[in-house]
Design a protein around this motif. Structure first.
Motif, mmCIF file in Angstrom:
data_model
loop_
_atom_site.group_PDB
_atom_site.id
_atom_site.type_symbol
_atom_site.label_atom_id
_atom_site.label_comp_id
_atom_site.label_asym_id
_atom_site.label_seq_id
_atom_site.Cartn_x
_atom_site.Cartn_y
_atom_site.Cartn_z
ATOM 1 N N ASP A 287 53.372 -1.976 21.738
ATOM 2 C CA ASP A 287 53.782 -3.297 21.258
ATOM 3 C C ASP A 287 53.546 -4.314 22.377
ATOM 4 O OD1 ASP A 287 54.883 -5.534 20.090
ATOM 5 O OD2 ASP A 287 56.953 -4.845 20.215
ATOM 6 N N GLY A 288 52.598 -5.216 22.154
ATOM 7 C CA GLY A 288 52.242 -6.190 23.174
ATOM 8 C C GLY A 288 53.398 -7.066 23.601
ATOM 9 N N SER A 289 54.206 -7.519 22.663
ATOM 10 C CA SER A 289 55.324 -8.394 23.008
ATOM 11 C C SER A 289 56.335 -7.676 23.885
ATOM 12 C CB SER A 289 56.022 -8.913 21.748
ATOM 13 O OG SER A 289 55.277 -9.946 21.140
ATOM 14 N N MET A 290 56.634 -6.417 23.554
ATOM 15 C CA MET A 290 57.614 -5.688 24.359
ATOM 16 C C MET A 290 57.050 -5.399 25.746
ATOM 17 S SD MET A 290 59.907 -2.392 23.443
ATOM 18 C CE MET A 290 60.924 -1.577 24.674
ATOM 19 N N GLY A 291 55.761 -5.057 25.810
ATOM 20 C CA GLY A 291 55.149 -4.848 27.110
ATOM 21 C C GLY A 291 55.188 -6.095 27.964
ATOM 22 N N TRP A 292 54.982 -7.241 27.347
ATOM 23 C CA TRP A 292 54.980 -8.512 28.074
ATOM 24 C C TRP A 292 56.375 -8.869 28.576
ATOM 25 C CZ3 TRP A 292 50.592 -10.754 29.550
ATOM 26 C CH2 TRP A 292 50.628 -12.064 30.047
ATOM 27 N N VAL A 293 57.379 -8.728 27.726
ATOM 28 C CA VAL A 293 58.752 -9.007 28.152
ATOM 29 C C VAL A 293 59.150 -8.064 29.285
ATOM 30 C CG1 VAL A 293 61.184 -8.948 27.444
ATOM 31 C CG2 VAL A 293 59.476 -10.014 25.959
ATOM 32 N N LEU A 294 58.838 -6.785 29.129
ATOM 33 C CA LEU A 294 59.129 -5.828 30.192
ATOM 34 C C LEU A 294 58.479 -6.265 31.500
ATOM 35 C CD1 LEU A 294 59.892 -3.126 31.510
ATOM 36 C CD2 LEU A 294 57.898 -2.116 30.362
ATOM 37 N N THR A 295 57.215 -6.630 31.442
ATOM 38 C CA THR A 295 56.463 -6.974 32.646
ATOM 39 C C THR A 295 56.997 -8.230 33.312
ATOM 40 O OG1 THR A 295 54.472 -5.898 31.808
ATOM 41 C CG2 THR A 295 54.168 -7.587 33.504
ATOM 42 N N SER B 116 53.536 -19.667 19.217
ATOM 43 C CA SER B 116 52.191 -19.119 19.316
ATOM 44 C C SER B 116 51.872 -18.207 18.134
ATOM 45 C CB SER B 116 52.067 -18.338 20.624
ATOM 46 O OG SER B 116 50.842 -17.653 20.680
ATOM 47 N N ILE B 117 50.573 -18.030 17.869
ATOM 48 C CA ILE B 117 50.178 -17.116 16.787
ATOM 49 C C ILE B 117 50.445 -15.667 17.160
ATOM 50 C CG2 ILE B 117 48.397 -18.679 15.914
ATOM 51 C CD1 ILE B 117 46.326 -16.655 17.165
ATOM 52 N N GLY B 118 50.465 -15.376 18.439
ATOM 53 C CA GLY B 118 50.683 -14.006 18.887
ATOM 54 C C GLY B 118 51.808 -13.916 19.884
ATOM 55 N N MET B 119 52.118 -12.693 20.305
ATOM 56 C CA MET B 119 53.219 -12.455 21.237
ATOM 57 C C MET B 119 54.498 -13.105 20.728
ATOM 58 S SD MET B 119 51.698 -10.715 23.631
ATOM 59 C CE MET B 119 52.761 -10.823 25.042
ATOM 60 N N ARG B 120 54.643 -13.139 19.429
ATOM 61 C CA ARG B 120 55.772 -13.863 18.838
ATOM 62 C C ARG B 120 57.104 -13.311 19.315
ATOM 63 N NH1 ARG B 120 53.531 -14.073 12.582
ATOM 64 N NH2 ARG B 120 52.094 -15.854 12.858
ATOM 65 N N ALA B 121 57.196 -11.984 19.407
ATOM 66 C CA ALA B 121 58.470 -11.366 19.768
ATOM 67 C C ALA B 121 58.784 -11.500 21.254
ATOM 68 C CB ALA B 121 58.486 -9.896 19.363
ATOM 69 N N GLY C 51 46.404 -2.493 27.866
ATOM 70 C CA GLY C 51 47.151 -1.742 26.873
ATOM 71 C C GLY C 51 46.910 -2.254 25.463
ATOM 72 N N MET C 52 46.946 -3.562 25.295
ATOM 73 C CA MET C 52 46.698 -4.150 23.976
ATOM 74 C C MET C 52 45.268 -3.893 23.515
ATOM 75 S SD MET C 52 48.747 -7.777 24.218
ATOM 76 C CE MET C 52 49.592 -7.934 25.794
ATOM 77 N N ALA C 53 44.313 -3.991 24.441
ATOM 78 C CA ALA C 53 42.918 -3.745 24.086
ATOM 79 C C ALA C 53 42.706 -2.298 23.648
ATOM 80 C CB ALA C 53 42.012 -4.083 25.260
ATOM 81 N N ALA C 54 43.329 -1.356 24.358
ATOM 82 C CA ALA C 54 43.196 0.048 23.996
ATOM 83 C C ALA C 54 43.757 0.301 22.596
ATOM 84 C CB ALA C 54 43.911 0.914 25.016
ATOM 85 N N HIS C 55 44.885 -0.315 22.293
ATOM 86 C CA HIS C 55 45.471 -0.193 20.959
ATOM 87 C C HIS C 55 44.512 -0.748 19.917
ATOM 88 C CE1 HIS C 55 49.418 -0.740 18.436
ATOM 89 N NE2 HIS C 55 48.582 0.145 17.902
ATOM 90 N N PHE C 56 43.931 -1.901 20.215
ATOM 91 C CA PHE C 56 42.990 -2.512 19.275
ATOM 92 C C PHE C 56 41.778 -1.618 19.069
ATOM 93 C CE2 PHE C 56 39.422 -5.042 17.950
ATOM 94 C CZ PHE C 56 39.961 -5.844 16.964
ATOM 95 N N LEU C 57 41.240 -1.021 20.131
ATOM 96 C CA LEU C 57 40.069 -0.160 19.999
ATOM 97 C C LEU C 57 40.337 0.998 19.038
ATOM 98 C CD1 LEU C 57 38.853 -0.003 23.708
ATOM 99 C CD2 LEU C 57 37.559 -0.904 21.775
ATOM 100 N N ARG D 159 48.246 -8.007 14.180
ATOM 101 C CA ARG D 159 49.261 -8.335 15.179
ATOM 102 C C ARG D 159 48.751 -8.032 16.583
ATOM 103 N NH1 ARG D 159 52.851 -4.761 14.139
ATOM 104 N NH2 ARG D 159 52.726 -3.523 16.036
ATOM 105 N N VAL D 160 48.089 -6.902 16.739
ATOM 106 C CA VAL D 160 47.561 -6.554 18.058
ATOM 107 C C VAL D 160 46.488 -7.556 18.479
ATOM 108 C CG1 VAL D 160 46.339 -4.785 19.382
ATOM 109 C CG2 VAL D 160 48.116 -4.123 17.748
ATOM 110 N N TRP D 161 45.640 -7.955 17.557
ATOM 111 C CA TRP D 161 44.605 -8.963 17.854
ATOM 112 C C TRP D 161 45.236 -10.281 18.267
ATOM 113 C CZ3 TRP D 161 43.167 -13.711 15.780
ATOM 114 C CH2 TRP D 161 41.882 -14.166 16.085
ATOM 115 N N ARG D 162 46.273 -10.709 17.536
ATOM 116 C CA ARG D 162 46.961 -11.965 17.880
ATOM 117 C C ARG D 162 47.638 -11.856 19.246
ATOM 118 N NH1 ARG D 162 51.139 -12.517 14.982
ATOM 119 N NH2 ARG D 162 51.012 -10.860 13.411
ATOM 120 N N ASP D 163 48.297 -10.749 19.485
ATOM 121 C CA ASP D 163 48.974 -10.550 20.772
ATOM 122 C C ASP D 163 47.966 -10.563 21.920
ATOM 123 O OD1 ASP D 163 51.378 -10.350 19.445
ATOM 124 O OD2 ASP D 163 51.564 -8.171 19.668
ATOM 125 N N PHE D 164 46.864 -9.853 21.721
ATOM 126 C CA PHE D 164 45.844 -9.781 22.780
ATOM 127 C C PHE D 164 45.327 -11.170 23.129
ATOM 128 C CE2 PHE D 164 41.449 -9.756 24.106
ATOM 129 C CZ PHE D 164 41.447 -8.847 25.149
#
Length: 365
Positions: free
Chosen positions: A73-81, A184-189, A240-246, A349-354
């Motif tokens: 989850d990109g948003s959770m990874g971002w908040v954690l970071t 924003s369109i992404g990283m909403r959470a 991480g987000m890119a790998a999920h998208f791939l 969602r992953v595309w928007r977060d990325f």
């Protein structure tokens, strides 16, 4: 969990994070179960000094965990970071202050690096006024970090080069007013809202400077350069987000046909070669990134200071990884069909977060 970075994250935790990612995106903040996991695992204080009650984990371990969470989850990874990164500042506070802050129940530090406020000298402290943007995790923050320009009698204090003097501060959330602004369109959470402070007084022990020379904790984490730490942690999130998208993109492509060739998309040699090329480029860039990170950490852990060349290598490998991720995501997206454009799909969602996360100013090519 096919993605290699998830080896640093238990399957149970990964499932828990993924289970609530869509609901968190819709609610525009992390699900309570995700928040609870951050606290239960102690991840928000993993960069804080052990002397203050933090975990003080080695940086390569931290970066791999942040990548793994972002791959779920990109948003959770971002908040954690961003919040764990703010916890790193405890290594530059007076030890008693650091222990008091890191010992706060359900402690979470958020904030902004922009110097968009003022700190007027007043007695044995400062009166803070200003507004700051993009405080990821703001609704759960117990403290906010900020940079402010120093003043005396309303006049700016200047350094030896005639530039405004800027100092970092750590402010209890009770003195801060949240300003909902994250649309924003992404990283909403990530709920990266703005915040403001209107003339609140703080003692001088709430201020600090970020430099190996001013660290109050002894470990190598606090001798690792700030911008190098920022580059590797942000780049790992993007990876991480890119790998999920791939992974999701390949699954989408598996169910599509090529309109002109009349074949399943993954039976078209040119498409298969393109997909494999993106995956291979990502693998190479990621391996190079971690080789540089691990080497730089080994130098600092051994007591050496990172020189200009080593810091440049960290920056270059980070930006190269981000550029490779952008090329992979943007190259594969057109092959994913309209399903990838559906707002309720995981790949969307992953595309928007990325594409939101990779807009960070440090990640400019």
């Amino acid at each position: 969990m096919p993605y290699a970075a998830l080896a640093t994250l238990s399957e149970r935790d990964a499932r828990r994070i993924a289970r609530h990612a869509q609901a968190a995106d819709a609610a525009r903040f992390l699900h309570p179960a995700q928040q609870a996991l951050l606290h239960r695992r102690g991840w928000l204080t993993m960069l804080a000094p052990r002397s203050a009650g933090g975990a003080e984990r080695p940086l390569p371990q931290v970066v791999r965990l942040e990548e793994a969470v972002a791959a779920v989850d990109g948003s959770m990874g971002w908040v954690l970071t961003l919040c764990a990164g703010a916890g790193w500042f405890a290594g530059f506070l007076a030890p008693d202050m650091a222990r008091a802050i890191i010992g706060t129940p359900r402690v979470c530090l958020g904030g902004s690096g922009a110097a968009t406020g003022y700190a007027e000298e007043e007695g044995d402290g400062y009166r803070i006024t200003g507004s700051w943007d993009y405080a990821s995790g703001a609704p759960m923050a117990t403290h906010f970090t900020l940079n402010a320009r120093l003043q005396r009698d309303g006049q700016p204090l200047l350094d030896a080069d005639g530039k405004p003097r800027i100092r970092a501060f750590l402010v209890p959330a009770a003195l801060v007013q949240l300003v909902p602004s994250w649309n924003s369109i992404g990283m909403r959470a990530s709920a990266s809202h703005s915040y403001r402070i209107d003339g609140q007084w703080l003692g001088k022990d709430h201020g600090f400077a970020i430099s190996p020379d001013t660290a109050t904790a002894d470990g190598p984490l606090y001798r690792y350069p700030f911008f190098s730490l920022a580059y590797v942690t942000l780049a790992a999130n993007v990876a991480g987000m890119a790998a999920h998208f791939l992974e999701l993109a390949e699954e989408c492509m598996r169910h599509r046909r090529h309109a002109r060739e009349g074949l399943p998309l993954l039976d078209v040699p040119a498409v298969v070669a393109m997909l494999q090329g993106k995956k291979d480029a990502f693998t190479v860039a990621r391996a190079r990134f971690y080789a540089v990170l691990d080497d730089s950490w080994a130098q600092v852990a051994a007591g050496a200071a990172l020189g200009a060349d080593a810091m440049q290598a960290v920056q270059d490998s980070s930006l190269d990884l981000v550029a490779t991720c952008r090329a992979a995501v943007d190259g594969l997206y057109p092959h994913c069909g309209l399903y990838a454009a559906r707002e309720d799909s995981t790949i969307n969602r992953v595309w928007r977060d990325f594409h939101t996360a990779s807009q960070h100013s440090l990640l400019l090519p």
